[in-house]
Design a protein around this motif. Sequence first.
Motif, PDB file in Angstrom:
ATOM      1  N   SER A  59      24.358   2.839 -33.827  1.00 24.56           N
ATOM      2  CA  SER A  59      24.196   1.894 -34.927  1.00 24.56           C
ATOM      3  C   SER A  59      23.368   0.691 -34.491  1.00 24.56           C
ATOM      4  O   SER A  59      22.481   0.227 -35.230  1.00 24.56           O
ATOM      5  CB  SER A  59      25.569   1.429 -35.428  1.00 24.56           C
ATOM      6  N   ILE A  60      23.641   0.192 -33.287  1.00 23.73           N
ATOM      7  CA  ILE A  60      22.870  -0.939 -32.767  1.00 23.73           C
ATOM      8  C   ILE A  60      21.416  -0.525 -32.560  1.00 23.73           C
ATOM      9  O   ILE A  60      20.481  -1.258 -32.892  1.00 23.73           O
ATOM     10  CB  ILE A  60      23.492  -1.448 -31.454  1.00 23.73           C
ATOM     11  N   ALA A  61      21.216   0.670 -32.013  1.00 25.23           N
ATOM     12  CA  ALA A  61      19.856   1.160 -31.774  1.00 25.23           C
ATOM     13  C   ALA A  61      19.104   1.357 -33.087  1.00 25.23           C
ATOM     14  O   ALA A  61      17.897   1.107 -33.167  1.00 25.23           O
ATOM     15  CB  ALA A  61      19.911   2.479 -30.992  1.00 25.23           C
ATOM     16  N   GLU A  62      19.814   1.784 -34.131  1.00 24.63           N
ATOM     17  CA  GLU A  62      19.188   1.995 -35.438  1.00 24.63           C
ATOM     18  C   GLU A  62      18.614   0.694 -35.978  1.00 24.63           C
ATOM     19  O   GLU A  62      17.521   0.666 -36.556  1.00 24.63           O
ATOM     20  CB  GLU A  62      20.220   2.559 -36.418  1.00 24.63           C
ATOM     21  N   ILE A  63      19.339  -0.397 -35.757  1.00 22.71           N
ATOM     22  CA  ILE A  63      18.839  -1.710 -36.199  1.00 22.71           C
ATOM     23  C   ILE A  63      17.577  -2.071 -35.419  1.00 22.71           C
ATOM     24  O   ILE A  63      16.597  -2.564 -35.985  1.00 22.71           O
ATOM     25  CB  ILE A  63      19.920  -2.785 -36.014  1.00 22.71           C
ATOM     26  N   GLY A  64      17.583  -1.814 -34.118  1.00 23.94           N
ATOM     27  CA  GLY A  64      16.402  -2.122 -33.305  1.00 23.94           C
ATOM     28  C   GLY A  64      15.186  -1.325 -33.737  1.00 23.94           C
ATOM     29  O   GLY A  64      14.077  -1.866 -33.870  1.00 23.94           O
ATOM     30  N   VAL A  65      15.368  -0.036 -34.000  1.00 19.69           N
ATOM     31  CA  VAL A  65      14.263   0.810 -34.447  1.00 19.69           C
ATOM     32  C   VAL A  65      13.737   0.330 -35.794  1.00 19.69           C
ATOM     33  O   VAL A  65      12.523   0.242 -36.021  1.00 19.69           O
ATOM     34  CB  VAL A  65      14.716   2.281 -34.547  1.00 19.69           C
ATOM     35  N   ALA A  66      14.660  -0.012 -36.702  1.00 22.63           N
ATOM     36  CA  ALA A  66      14.256  -0.454 -38.033  1.00 22.63           C
ATOM     37  C   ALA A  66      13.486  -1.777 -37.968  1.00 22.63           C
ATOM     38  O   ALA A  66      12.493  -1.957 -38.676  1.00 22.63           O
ATOM     39  CB  ALA A  66      15.490  -0.607 -38.929  1.00 22.63           C
ATOM     40  N   LEU A 246      12.848   4.074 -42.395  1.00 21.43           N
ATOM     41  CA  LEU A 246      11.824   4.225 -43.435  1.00 21.43           C
ATOM     42  C   LEU A 246      11.947   3.108 -44.455  1.00 21.43           C
ATOM     43  O   LEU A 246      10.943   2.549 -44.913  1.00 21.43           O
ATOM     44  CB  LEU A 246      11.963   5.588 -44.114  1.00 21.43           C
ATOM     45  N   GLY A 247      13.187   2.761 -44.818  1.00 21.04           N
ATOM     46  CA  GLY A 247      13.396   1.643 -45.743  1.00 21.04           C
ATOM     47  C   GLY A 247      12.881   0.337 -45.179  1.00 21.04           C
ATOM     48  O   GLY A 247      12.268  -0.470 -45.891  1.00 21.04           O
ATOM     49  N   ALA A 248      13.106   0.105 -43.882  1.00 21.71           N
ATOM     50  CA  ALA A 248      12.624  -1.117 -43.243  1.00 21.71           C
ATOM     51  C   ALA A 248      11.103  -1.162 -43.229  1.00 21.71           C
ATOM     52  O   ALA A 248      10.496  -2.215 -43.444  1.00 21.71           O
ATOM     53  CB  ALA A 248      13.173  -1.213 -41.823  1.00 21.71           C
ATOM     54  N   PHE A 249      10.470  -0.024 -42.977  1.00 19.15           N
ATOM     55  CA  PHE A 249       9.010   0.030 -42.960  1.00 19.15           C
ATOM     56  C   PHE A 249       8.440  -0.289 -44.340  1.00 19.15           C
ATOM     57  O   PHE A 249       7.466  -1.030 -44.467  1.00 19.15           O
ATOM     58  CB  PHE A 249       8.542   1.407 -42.502  1.00 19.15           C
ATOM     59  N   ILE A 250       9.049   0.268 -45.383  1.00 20.70           N
ATOM     60  CA  ILE A 250       8.595  -0.010 -46.744  1.00 20.70           C
ATOM     61  C   ILE A 250       8.757  -1.491 -47.064  1.00 20.70           C
ATOM     62  O   ILE A 250       7.874  -2.117 -47.672  1.00 20.70           O
ATOM     63  CB  ILE A 250       9.380   0.852 -47.754  1.00 20.70           C
ATOM     64  N   VAL A 264       6.548 -14.304 -40.008  1.00 24.26           N
ATOM     65  CA  VAL A 264       7.720 -13.437 -39.873  1.00 24.26           C
ATOM     66  C   VAL A 264       7.478 -12.405 -38.774  1.00 24.26           C
ATOM     67  O   VAL A 264       8.359 -12.144 -37.946  1.00 24.26           O
ATOM     68  CB  VAL A 264       8.001 -12.728 -41.217  1.00 24.26           C
ATOM     69  N   ARG A 265       6.272 -11.832 -38.741  1.00 25.01           N
ATOM     70  CA  ARG A 265       5.948 -10.833 -37.716  1.00 25.01           C
ATOM     71  C   ARG A 265       5.979 -11.447 -36.330  1.00 25.01           C
ATOM     72  O   ARG A 265       6.522 -10.872 -35.381  1.00 25.01           O
ATOM     73  CB  ARG A 265       4.584 -10.217 -38.002  1.00 25.01           C
ATOM     74  N   GLY A 266       5.403 -12.632 -36.185  1.00 26.45           N
ATOM     75  CA  GLY A 266       5.362 -13.280 -34.881  1.00 26.45           C
ATOM     76  C   GLY A 266       6.733 -13.661 -34.364  1.00 26.45           C
ATOM     77  O   GLY A 266       6.998 -13.596 -33.160  1.00 26.45           O
ATOM     78  N   ASP A 267       7.640 -14.067 -35.282  1.00 32.30           N
ATOM     79  CA  ASP A 267       8.975 -14.495 -34.864  1.00 32.30           C
ATOM     80  C   ASP A 267       9.915 -13.318 -34.623  1.00 32.30           C
ATOM     81  O   ASP A 267      10.820 -13.395 -33.788  1.00 32.30           O
ATOM     82  CB  ASP A 267       9.586 -15.425 -35.913  1.00 32.30           C
ATOM     83  N   MET A 268       9.716 -12.218 -35.356  1.00 36.77           N
ATOM     84  CA  MET A 268      10.647 -11.094 -35.272  1.00 36.77           C
ATOM     85  C   MET A 268      10.222 -10.046 -34.243  1.00 36.77           C
ATOM     86  O   MET A 268      11.063  -9.307 -33.737  1.00 36.77           O
ATOM     87  CB  MET A 268      10.791 -10.417 -36.633  1.00 36.77           C
ATOM     88  N   ALA A 269       8.924  -9.963 -33.946  1.00 39.99           N
ATOM     89  CA  ALA A 269       8.445  -8.912 -33.038  1.00 39.99           C
ATOM     90  C   ALA A 269       9.151  -8.911 -31.687  1.00 39.99           C
ATOM     91  O   ALA A 269       9.557  -7.846 -31.194  1.00 39.99           O
ATOM     92  CB  ALA A 269       6.934  -9.025 -32.861  1.00 39.99           C
ATOM     93  N   PRO A 270       9.334 -10.047 -31.021  1.00 44.59           N
ATOM     94  CA  PRO A 270      10.033 -10.020 -29.730  1.00 44.59           C
ATOM     95  C   PRO A 270      11.464  -9.510 -29.852  1.00 44.59           C
ATOM     96  O   PRO A 270      11.975  -8.869 -28.933  1.00 44.59           O
ATOM     97  CB  PRO A 270      10.030 -11.479 -29.278  1.00 44.59           C
TER      98      PRO A 270
END
Length: 270
Positions: A59-66, A246-250, A264-270
């Motif tokens: 579940s934790i890994a799923e959040i990281g992938v998303a 897939l939902g996160a990507f959309i 948002v991309r710059g702050d969340m990417a790390p």
Amino acid sequence: MEFWHIVGDITILLSMAVFLGIIAEKLGFSGVVGYLLAGTIVGPGLLSWVSSGEDTIRSIAEIGVALLLFTIGLEVNGKRLRELMGRGMALGTLQIVVTGGIGFTIATLFGAPTKASIIIGSMGALSSTAVVSRVLQDRSELDAPHGRLSFGVLLVQDLAIVPLMLLVAFIQESPSTSEFTSQIGVAGAKLVALVVVVFLAGVLILPRFFGAALIRRSNEFPVIVGIVTCLSAMWLADVLELSPALGAFIAGMILAGSPFAAQVRGDMAP
């Protein structure tokens, strides 16, 4: 106590991941190779240093992938998506058919039953979007011609998961043709519903948040809104029995057109 036990397991995982990731980088491989080895070594298959349970870690890994796919989605606007899905659609379909056929043939040659060979071929036809996209990001090749083509193929593979899962269910349960057609229709309707709901939220709701003066003056609110959008899309995809990633990507693609996409991309990417 259970919470701190999970924190301890995460600490062990990350520490081993950093250690083996550095070794992998020094040997000329991607750090992802080290991360995979870390999970294999400290997991229940070998040392069993992590004992929180597969469901908790998954579940934790799923959040990281998303979150990873969400940040990638923030870089994909409508024009770039059309470019990705142009050649990528044809090549991705061909890749799934050819790779699946090779997997089916090899499994058959080793004496596997026909049903099992089809399932093995379907598994072999797919690759990990998270791993491949991460490697492309690390090498700054996501915008290169081969990177865009590879990512287009990955998108096709993600979309192919639904029909392949239906195929496996059809093989196992052997439903009638009408039932199988109904299952395909329901899966397609769920995917359309996910896209429509996230798109409407991105068009009707999110611009009001990002356009508010209070949001524009804050450094934190745009990121928080982005995270909420990502998690909401993940939750909705899971409710519809689709891939949360897939939902996160959309959701990332919907936010790609906002003026805060870069922040948002710059702050969340790390």
